[in-house]
Design a protein around this motif. Structure first.
Motif, mmCIF file in Angstrom:
data_model
loop_
_atom_site.group_PDB
_atom_site.id
_atom_site.type_symbol
_atom_site.label_atom_id
_atom_site.label_comp_id
_atom_site.label_asym_id
_atom_site.label_seq_id
_atom_site.Cartn_x
_atom_site.Cartn_y
_atom_site.Cartn_z
ATOM 1 N N VAL A 229 0.938 -1.123 0.020
ATOM 2 C CA VAL A 229 0.062 -0.140 0.016
ATOM 3 C C VAL A 229 0.711 1.310 -0.052
ATOM 4 O O VAL A 229 1.630 1.273 0.987
ATOM 5 C CB VAL A 229 -0.892 0.078 1.161
ATOM 6 N N VAL A 230 0.732 2.013 -0.957
ATOM 7 C CA VAL A 230 1.595 3.173 -1.076
ATOM 8 C C VAL A 230 0.650 4.613 -0.584
ATOM 9 O O VAL A 230 -0.376 4.816 -1.177
ATOM 10 C CB VAL A 230 1.901 3.807 -2.437
ATOM 11 N N ARG A 231 0.960 4.960 0.325
ATOM 12 C CA ARG A 231 -0.004 6.228 1.154
ATOM 13 C C ARG A 231 0.953 7.545 1.126
ATOM 14 O O ARG A 231 1.426 7.872 0.323
ATOM 15 C CB ARG A 231 -0.429 5.781 2.396
ATOM 16 N N ASN A 232 1.043 8.092 2.387
ATOM 17 C CA ASN A 232 1.490 9.372 2.317
ATOM 18 C C ASN A 232 3.212 9.218 2.488
ATOM 19 O O ASN A 232 3.777 9.703 3.217
ATOM 20 C CB ASN A 232 1.162 10.146 3.689
ATOM 21 N N SER A 233 3.588 8.930 1.289
ATOM 22 C CA SER A 233 5.146 8.677 0.939
ATOM 23 C C SER A 233 5.629 10.174 0.505
ATOM 24 O O SER A 233 6.931 9.892 0.195
ATOM 25 C CB SER A 233 5.260 7.414 0.075
ATOM 26 N N GLY A 234 5.004 11.235 0.325
ATOM 27 C CA GLY A 234 5.589 12.586 -0.120
ATOM 28 C C GLY A 234 5.888 12.346 -1.528
ATOM 29 O O GLY A 234 5.558 11.394 -2.357
ATOM 30 N N PRO A 235 6.177 13.736 -2.176
ATOM 31 C CA PRO A 235 6.418 13.646 -3.515
ATOM 32 C C PRO A 235 7.441 12.633 -3.959
ATOM 33 O O PRO A 235 8.570 12.800 -3.602
ATOM 34 C CB PRO A 235 6.871 15.380 -3.892
#
Length: 275
Positions: free
Chosen positions: A60-66
């Motif tokens: 799951v890819v969530r709040n990983s930044g730009p």
């Protein structure tokens, strides 16, 4: 949740990322606490995802930044996930921000209600007259590299790498949040100069038709999407961005029951993807 073995999930986030006006880490801490009720879960930084993901049923890819802050690591993650058929949430087939901002040019050409956008000097004449214009990188995020100009202009050699848009006189910005193709909630920023001071928004049937048109265009069967729009002075909605990689959800701005309903729907969606 339905009976069966608990899937294992690698949850990709950058808890140290600092975003203007938002607490990314708080949102992911709360969301993972809720998801742990139904899945076995471990957190990792985006730079570590490629090396760790083989030990899990899905990512799951969530709040990983730009992504531009760790582009090489993200490219390696994508390549490895596609090569091994790793189940990624959101799936890596998104046509919105996940693939850069070419979609704004494509949608503009196709006549969708988006802020008029061009990426070539030869097309600058297609833009409407405005009091000013915005020039930004096609692969940018969080306003990195954004600048304002009095006239629409692209320097030689920048065709295809920069976007040019008119500055829009808008009343407010509004975001529509979806899990799969199901609308969850909407939030708006009533003050144009305070983008992330958000309040609940009662979406009309016309608003939802607008937002769903872009969800349908993107063709993602599973995942979280945020449709960002602005309400112009004349009353119409125009697409600003279609966030389909790691959209911030502003869950702290919704009622507890809405937050719980979102987490429950996301869990169902995730388990469907993981099988």
């Amino acid at each position: 949740m339905p009976a069966g073995p608990r899937p294992s999930v690698l949850f990709v986030t950058d808890l140290a990322y600092e975003a203007r006006g938002r607490r990314y880490c708080d949102e992911d801490i709360a969301l993972t606490a809720r998801l742990r009720e139904d899945v076995d879960l471990a957190l990792c930084h985006p730079r570590d995802a490629a090396a760790l993901m083989d030990g899990f049923d899905g990512v799951v890819v969530r709040n990983s930044g730009p992504v531009l802050h760790y582009q090489e690591a993200y490219d390696a993650f994508r390549a490895r996930a596609l090569e091994r058929g790793t189940r990624v949430y959101n799936p890596l087939t998104g046509r919105g921000d996940m693939a850069g901002k070419q979609y704004l040019v494509d949608l503009s050409r196709a006549g969708y209600p988006v802020i008029p956008t061009v990426d070539r000097a030869a097309d600058l004449g297609l833009l409407p007259e405005a009091a000013g214009y915005v020039v930004k990188p096609k692969l940018g995020a969080d306003s990195v590299g954004l600048r304002f100009t009095d006239t629409p202009v692209l320097e030689p050699g920048t065709d295809g790498t920069l976007l040019v848009q008119p500055r829009i006189d808008f009343r407010y910005e509004v975001s529509f949040y979806f899990v799969d193709h199901d609308f969850q909630y909407a939030l708006h920023a009533p003050h144009p100069d305070r983008r992330w001071v958000l309040e609940p928004y009662e979406a009309s049937p016309a608003d939802l038709d607008f937002a769903r048109a872009f969800i349908e265009w993107n063709t993602l069967d599973h995942g979280i999407q945020r449709v960002d729009a602005c309400r112009t002075a004349s009353g119409e909605l125009l697409l600003v961005e279609l966030e389909d990689l790691n959209p911030y959800l502003s869950l702290d701005r919704v009622a507890p029951e809405t937050r719980e309903a979102f987490a429950a729907r996301m869990t169902v969606s995730l388990r469907e993807l993981l099988g």
